[in-house]
Design a protein around this motif. Structure first.
Motif, PDB file in Angstrom:
ATOM      1  N   SER A  78       0.909  -0.961   0.082  1.00 13.23           N
ATOM      2  CA  SER A  78      -0.063   0.119  -0.052  1.00 13.23           C
ATOM      3  C   SER A  78       0.816   1.461   0.006  1.00 13.23           C
ATOM      4  O   SER A  78       0.469   2.387  -0.430  1.00 13.23           O
ATOM      5  N   LYS A  79       1.996   1.258   0.607  1.00  9.82           N
ATOM      6  CA  LYS A  79       3.044   2.360   0.781  1.00  9.82           C
ATOM      7  C   LYS A  79       3.762   2.790  -0.823  1.00  9.82           C
ATOM      8  O   LYS A  79       4.004   3.496  -1.034  1.00  9.82           O
ATOM      9  N   ALA A  80       3.942   1.559  -1.670  1.00 12.07           N
ATOM     10  CA  ALA A  80       4.387   1.352  -2.872  1.00 12.07           C
ATOM     11  C   ALA A  80       3.578   1.768  -4.007  1.00 12.07           C
ATOM     12  O   ALA A  80       3.997   2.332  -5.239  1.00 12.07           O
ATOM     13  N   SER A  81       2.354   1.304  -3.849  1.00 11.74           N
ATOM     14  CA  SER A  81       1.372   1.543  -4.928  1.00 11.74           C
ATOM     15  C   SER A  81       0.008   1.934  -4.441  1.00 11.74           C
ATOM     16  O   SER A  81      -0.485   1.712  -3.507  1.00 11.74           O
ATOM     17  N   SER A  82      -0.955   2.669  -5.184  1.00  7.66           N
ATOM     18  CA  SER A  82      -2.053   3.247  -4.815  1.00  7.66           C
ATOM     19  C   SER A  82      -2.873   2.105  -5.226  1.00  7.66           C
ATOM     20  O   SER A  82      -4.165   2.511  -5.258  1.00  7.66           O
ATOM     21  N   PHE A  83      -2.700   1.116  -5.978  1.00  3.88           N
ATOM     22  CA  PHE A  83      -3.735   0.094  -6.509  1.00  3.88           C
ATOM     23  C   PHE A  83      -4.248  -0.708  -5.327  1.00  3.88           C
ATOM     24  O   PHE A  83      -5.147  -1.281  -5.757  1.00  3.88           O
ATOM     25  N   ASN A  84      -3.416  -0.898  -4.474  1.00  2.00           N
ATOM     26  CA  ASN A  84      -3.878  -1.974  -3.309  1.00  2.00           C
ATOM     27  C   ASN A  84      -4.718  -1.323  -2.365  1.00  2.00           C
ATOM     28  O   ASN A  84      -4.519  -0.199  -1.623  1.00  2.00           O
ATOM     29  N   ARG A  85      -5.949  -1.617  -2.457  1.00  2.00           N
ATOM     30  CA  ARG A  85      -7.239  -1.146  -1.710  1.00  2.00           C
ATOM     31  C   ARG A  85      -7.523  -1.523  -0.561  1.00  2.00           C
ATOM     32  O   ARG A  85      -8.571  -1.316   0.282  1.00  2.00           O
ATOM     33  N   ASN A  86      -7.175  -2.679  -0.268  1.00  2.00           N
ATOM     34  CA  ASN A  86      -7.288  -3.631   1.013  1.00  2.00           C
ATOM     35  C   ASN A  86      -6.224  -3.804   2.002  1.00  2.00           C
ATOM     36  O   ASN A  86      -5.399  -4.607   1.792  1.00  2.00           O
ATOM     37  N   PRO A  87      -6.156  -2.688   2.897  1.00  6.09           N
ATOM     38  CA  PRO A  87      -4.831  -2.787   3.881  1.00  6.09           C
ATOM     39  C   PRO A  87      -4.930  -3.996   4.417  1.00  6.09           C
ATOM     40  O   PRO A  87      -3.821  -4.257   5.098  1.00  6.09           O
ATOM     41  N   LYS A  88      -6.049  -4.716   4.945  1.00  7.89           N
ATOM     42  CA  LYS A  88      -6.055  -5.777   5.613  1.00  7.89           C
ATOM     43  C   LYS A  88      -5.225  -6.943   5.026  1.00  7.89           C
ATOM     44  O   LYS A  88      -4.772  -7.825   5.449  1.00  7.89           O
ATOM     45  N   LYS A  89      -5.010  -7.006   3.746  1.00  4.33           N
ATOM     46  CA  LYS A  89      -4.285  -8.185   3.023  1.00  4.33           C
ATOM     47  C   LYS A  89      -2.879  -7.570   2.553  1.00  4.33           C
ATOM     48  O   LYS A  89      -2.556  -7.696   1.318  1.00  4.33           O
ATOM     49  N   ASP A  90      -2.449  -6.356   2.919  1.00  8.36           N
ATOM     50  CA  ASP A  90      -1.284  -5.754   2.582  1.00  8.36           C
ATOM     51  C   ASP A  90      -0.168  -6.664   2.670  1.00  8.36           C
ATOM     52  O   ASP A  90       0.255  -7.272   3.641  1.00  8.36           O
ATOM     53  N   LYS A  91       0.503  -6.718   1.551  1.00  5.27           N
ATOM     54  CA  LYS A  91       1.904  -7.565   1.581  1.00  5.27           C
ATOM     55  C   LYS A  91       2.921  -6.807   1.372  1.00  5.27           C
ATOM     56  O   LYS A  91       2.958  -5.809   0.961  1.00  5.27           O
ATOM     57  N   LEU A  92       4.102  -7.414   1.916  1.00  2.57           N
ATOM     58  CA  LEU A  92       5.282  -6.697   2.084  1.00  2.57           C
ATOM     59  C   LEU A  92       5.971  -7.093   0.468  1.00  2.57           C
ATOM     60  O   LEU A  92       5.969  -8.329   0.181  1.00  2.57           O
ATOM     61  N   ILE A  93       6.629  -6.117   0.113  1.00  3.81           N
ATOM     62  CA  ILE A  93       7.332  -6.220  -1.279  1.00  3.81           C
ATOM     63  C   ILE A  93       8.666  -5.771  -1.090  1.00  3.81           C
ATOM     64  O   ILE A  93       8.965  -4.749  -0.203  1.00  3.81           O
ATOM     65  N   LYS A  94       9.725  -6.290  -2.007  1.00  2.00           N
ATOM     66  CA  LYS A  94      10.896  -5.700  -1.882  1.00  2.00           C
ATOM     67  C   LYS A  94      11.157  -4.370  -2.947  1.00  2.00           C
ATOM     68  O   LYS A  94      10.553  -4.614  -3.991  1.00  2.00           O
ATOM     69  N   ILE A  95      11.717  -3.516  -2.215  1.00  2.00           N
ATOM     70  CA  ILE A  95      11.890  -2.232  -3.175  1.00  2.00           C
ATOM     71  C   ILE A  95      13.405  -1.954  -3.084  1.00  2.00           C
ATOM     72  O   ILE A  95      14.301  -2.199  -2.375  1.00  2.00           O
ATOM     73  N   TYR A  96      13.844  -1.356  -4.347  1.00  4.42           N
ATOM     74  CA  TYR A  96      15.310  -0.756  -4.304  1.00  4.42           C
ATOM     75  C   TYR A  96      15.476   0.726  -4.489  1.00  4.42           C
ATOM     76  O   TYR A  96      14.697   1.171  -5.368  1.00  4.42           O
ATOM     77  N   GLU A  97      16.260   1.389  -4.046  1.00  5.01           N
ATOM     78  CA  GLU A  97      16.540   2.887  -3.989  1.00  5.01           C
ATOM     79  C   GLU A  97      17.003   3.121  -5.432  1.00  5.01           C
ATOM     80  O   GLU A  97      16.476   4.088  -6.289  1.00  5.01           O
ATOM     81  N   LYS A  98      17.906   2.281  -5.805  1.00  5.20           N
ATOM     82  CA  LYS A  98      18.661   2.521  -7.100  1.00  5.20           C
ATOM     83  C   LYS A  98      18.764   1.095  -7.607  1.00  5.20           C
ATOM     84  O   LYS A  98      18.648   0.182  -6.911  1.00  5.20           O
ATOM     85  N   GLU A  99      18.791   1.067  -9.075  1.00  2.00           N
ATOM     86  CA  GLU A  99      18.894  -0.138  -9.779  1.00  2.00           C
ATOM     87  C   GLU A  99      20.063  -0.956  -9.174  1.00  2.00           C
ATOM     88  O   GLU A  99      20.163  -2.172  -9.144  1.00  2.00           O
ATOM     89  N   GLU A 100      21.301  -0.243  -9.116  1.00  2.00           N
ATOM     90  CA  GLU A 100      22.504  -1.024  -8.594  1.00  2.00           C
ATOM     91  C   GLU A 100      22.187  -1.787  -7.318  1.00  2.00           C
ATOM     92  O   GLU A 100      23.009  -2.821  -7.015  1.00  2.00           O
TER      93      GLU A 100
END
Length: 165
Positions: A28-50
């Protein structure tokens, strides 16, 4: 075809991911498409491609035990990385940090299914991290040898590499 990389050591090495800088955040913090915070999944993000590049060291799985004949050392691990110079730099940083002075480490690469085949001894090479020689003739710069190895080193099929410290 899949290429597998392996690392052999005279003693146990730390396993896991090295050099990868990922953060786990709720979807929910990375995308506005997730509208159900109860089923919020954790995803991996990277600040830079490297930040996504590094190495992973895993215990050798049973299906690949045929590779043991290629090594002279007792502890053999699967080594995985992405084809990027940062991953190779992370490999040599890992070796520099975990290899005890006076010891050596072995690296080997082969195609999936070729683990029982003989290595190509014409491709054998050495990297001396104490004298800073890459192969027999190339002297590495003392201040930037990890960077130089990251830019120059590549694996070839059935290549055996010895790294000495």
């Amino acid at each position: 075809m899949t290429v597998h990389h392996y690392i052999g050591s005279p003693y146990e090495l730390p396993i896991g991911s090295f050099g990868i800088k990922e953060k786990l955040v709720p979807l929910s913090k990375a995308s506005s498409f997730n509208r159900n915070p109860k089923k919020d999944k954790l995803i991996k993000i990277y600040e830079k491609e490297e930040d996504a590049y590094g190495i992973r060291i895993n215990r050798l799985t049973d299906g690949y035990s045929d590779i043991k004949h290629a090594f002279t050392l007792p502890y053999i691990y699967e080594l995985s990385w992405d084809a990027h110079s940062k991953s190779i730099k992370e490999l040599f940083t890992y070796i520099e940090e975990h290899l005890i002075e006076g010891c050596y480490i072995e690296l080997y690469s082969c195609l999936d299914g070729d683990e029982a085949e003989e290595k190509d001894s014409s491709l054998d090479m050495s990297i001396n991290l104490k004298t800073l020689y890459f192969g027999k003739y190339y002297k590495l710069d003392k201040k930037k040898y990890i960077y130089e190895l990251g830019e120059m080193f590549t694996f070839k099929d059935k290549q055996f590499v010895v790294g000495v410290k």
